[in-house]
Design a protein around this motif. Structure first.
Motif, short mmCIF file in Angstrom:
data_model
loop_
_atom_site.label_atom_id
_atom_site.label_comp_id
_atom_site.label_asym_id
_atom_site.label_seq_id
_atom_site.Cartn_x
_atom_site.Cartn_y
_atom_site.Cartn_z
N MET A 114 -14.54 17.26 -1.22
CA MET A 114 -14.60 15.86 -1.61
C MET A 114 -13.19 15.28 -1.75
N SER A 115 -13.11 13.98 -1.85
CA SER A 115 -11.85 13.26 -2.08
C SER A 115 -12.24 11.86 -2.54
N GLU A 116 -11.26 11.09 -2.97
CA GLU A 116 -11.57 9.71 -3.36
C GLU A 116 -12.16 8.93 -2.19
N GLU A 117 -11.55 9.13 -1.03
CA GLU A 117 -12.02 8.38 0.14
C GLU A 117 -13.45 8.79 0.52
N ARG A 118 -13.72 10.09 0.47
CA ARG A 118 -15.06 10.56 0.84
C ARG A 118 -16.10 10.06 -0.18
N TYR A 119 -15.72 10.04 -1.44
CA TYR A 119 -16.65 9.55 -2.47
C TYR A 119 -16.99 8.08 -2.21
N ILE A 120 -15.97 7.28 -1.94
CA ILE A 120 -16.22 5.84 -1.77
C ILE A 120 -17.05 5.57 -0.51
N GLU A 121 -16.80 6.32 0.55
CA GLU A 121 -17.64 6.11 1.74
C GLU A 121 -19.07 6.58 1.46
N LEU A 122 -19.21 7.69 0.76
CA LEU A 122 -20.55 8.18 0.38
C LEU A 122 -21.29 7.12 -0.43
N SER A 155 -12.39 8.40 11.49
CA SER A 155 -11.06 7.88 11.80
C SER A 155 -9.99 8.37 10.83
N GLY A 156 -10.39 8.74 9.62
CA GLY A 156 -9.40 9.15 8.61
C GLY A 156 -8.56 7.98 8.11
N TYR A 157 -9.09 6.76 8.28
CA TYR A 157 -8.30 5.57 7.90
C TYR A 157 -8.35 5.31 6.40
N ARG A 158 -7.17 5.26 5.81
CA ARG A 158 -7.02 4.84 4.42
C ARG A 158 -6.00 3.71 4.43
N PRO A 159 -6.36 2.54 3.89
CA PRO A 159 -5.42 1.42 3.92
C PRO A 159 -4.14 1.78 3.16
N ALA A 160 -3.00 1.49 3.79
CA ALA A 160 -1.72 1.88 3.19
C ALA A 160 -1.50 1.19 1.85
N GLY A 161 -2.06 -0.01 1.69
CA GLY A 161 -1.82 -0.77 0.46
C GLY A 161 -2.78 -0.45 -0.68
N ALA A 162 -3.70 0.47 -0.47
CA ALA A 162 -4.67 0.79 -1.53
C ALA A 162 -3.95 1.42 -2.72
N ALA A 163 -4.31 1.00 -3.90
CA ALA A 163 -3.65 1.52 -5.11
C ALA A 163 -4.61 1.44 -6.29
N LYS A 164 -4.33 2.22 -7.29
CA LYS A 164 -5.13 2.21 -8.52
C LYS A 164 -5.00 0.83 -9.18
N ASP A 165 -6.13 0.29 -9.60
CA ASP A 165 -6.12 -1.01 -10.27
C ASP A 165 -7.11 -0.94 -11.43
#
Lengths: 254, 118
Positions: A114-122, A155-165
């Motif tokens: 798992m990862s943050e990205e995989r969780y959010i897509e799930l 694609s493995g795409y993670r937006p470069a500008g994504a940040a904790k908010d």
């Protein structure tokens, strides 16, 4: 059972289901079966299958009824395509979401596979499939067979500008988005997007899916701003009464 | 909570207390029946078919589809909100005033996502 060609045939539904809803559901199934940014098409369809299994899961029912879910021992049956943590997360999100916490989230995204990205897509896949199924259940329509997955690589795409908010996962705000992702907030017209929209933006295609299905099932973001216009057969107060009652029944503060 | 009162500006007849206590009159046309339908759908009530039939008689089959799709839409939104731990947007919180506390919404576990964020 899966299908190569989704039908969403509502001709015998007994209810006049708007064409905008049917067309959206056909797009939903196309989105579901293709590879995403972090899961393959087969894995995305497996997420959808687990979403449906959770609905009738005896272990989930027992846990949801317990004072503490940890008091009920047991594990869900493994899915050959998904990490164990993904299966557990799906069942929890469907059946016991009012008891989620940041510690729970950290445990899921830190688990094997798992990862943050995989969780959010799930989460994105789960909620959109769940909403389609909920509409069918409410009208006593059979669930549409899940689609046959398409091949291809995430694609493995993670937006470069994504940040904790403000939310547990990082998000992409418009001011940090590359031009290719600005469309996800197009209807916000320069305003900060609502937290519930940006919440899924670590995977921008999630927000594109949300914008599409939200407009078909409810109202577009633009229509939401037009308080005095009636866009559906139900009036705005009737729609909002329904919406807020759903939140209250789910004990969702947001 | 985001929609609480959004459409009630200038309409004092609306009573959002009904969303947590359906015995109260909402002031919304067919509000009781719409809430009965919502509850039967969300809670998998055995009376869903019967309630849906009464609702269709009252508001017509096409409007029942609106009700079902709205319910489905927000079944999605609550899972996004609770699955990501988002706080209520500040402008909504300001607009809502004392309503969340008055309605008992602040007792929900997920309220911590808003108040812990300050």
């Amino acid at each position: 059972m899966t299908t190569d060609t989704a039908q969403f045939d509502y001709s015998e539904a007994g209810f006049p289901i708007a064409e905008r809803i049917r067309e959206c559901h056909l797009r939903d199934w196309e989105r579901l079966r293709g590879p995403g940014a972090w899961w393959t098409g087969a894995e995305r369809v497996a997420i959808a299958r687990q979403t449906r299994l959770a609905e009738d899961c005896a272990l989930c029912r027992e846990r949801a009824a317990a004072l503490s879910p940890a008091a009920v021992a047991g594990e869900h049956e493994a899915d050959a395509l998904l990490p164990r943590a993904a299966v557990e997360a799906i069942h929890k999100l469907v059946t016991d979401k009012s008891r989620l916490s940041e510690a729970w989230y950290e445990g899921v995204v830190g688990a094997a596979g798992m990862s943050e990205e995989r969780y959010i897509e799930l989460l994105g896949v789960l909620v959109h499939v769940f909403a389609v199924d909920e509409l069918h259940r409410a009208l006593d329509l059979p669930l549409e067979p899940l689609p046959t997955p398409l091949g291809g690589t995430p694609s493995g795409y993670r937006p470069a500008g994504a940040a904790k908010d403000v939310s547990w996962p990082p998000i992409l705000l418009p001011e940090h988005a590359d031009p290719g992702d600005l469309d996800i907030y197009e209807e916000m017209r320069g305003r900060r997007p609502a937290n519930v929209v940006s919440a899924l933006s670590l995977v921008p295609d999630n927000v594109r899916w949300l914008n599409d299905q939200f407009a078909a099932h409810y109202l577009s973001w633009t229509e939401m701003g037009e308080i005095d216009k009636q866009h559906r057969r139900l009036t705005r107060p009737q729609l909002e009464l329904l919406a807020t009652r759903v939140s209250a029944l789910n004990e969702c503060f947001y | 909570m985001g929609l609480l009162g959004a459409s009630s500006r200038g309409n004092e007849a609306l009573n959002y207390g009904a969303i947590v206590d359906p015995s109260q009159a909402s002031g919304v046309e067919h509000g009781s029946l719409l809430m009965e339908f919502t509850e039967a759908a969300v809670r998998r009530g055995g009376d869903l078919a019967e309630v849906r039939g009464r609702l269709a008689e009252a508001i017509g089959a096409a409007a029942v589809v609106d009700a079902a799709s709205t319910m489905a839409n927000f079944q999605r939104m609550v899972r996004i909100a609770d699955g990501t731990g988002i706080p209520v947007d500040s402008y909504i919180l300001e607009r809502s005033g004392a309503a969340p506390e008055r309605l008992g919404l602040t007792a929900y576990r997920s309220a911590a996502n808003t108040f812990a964020a300050g």
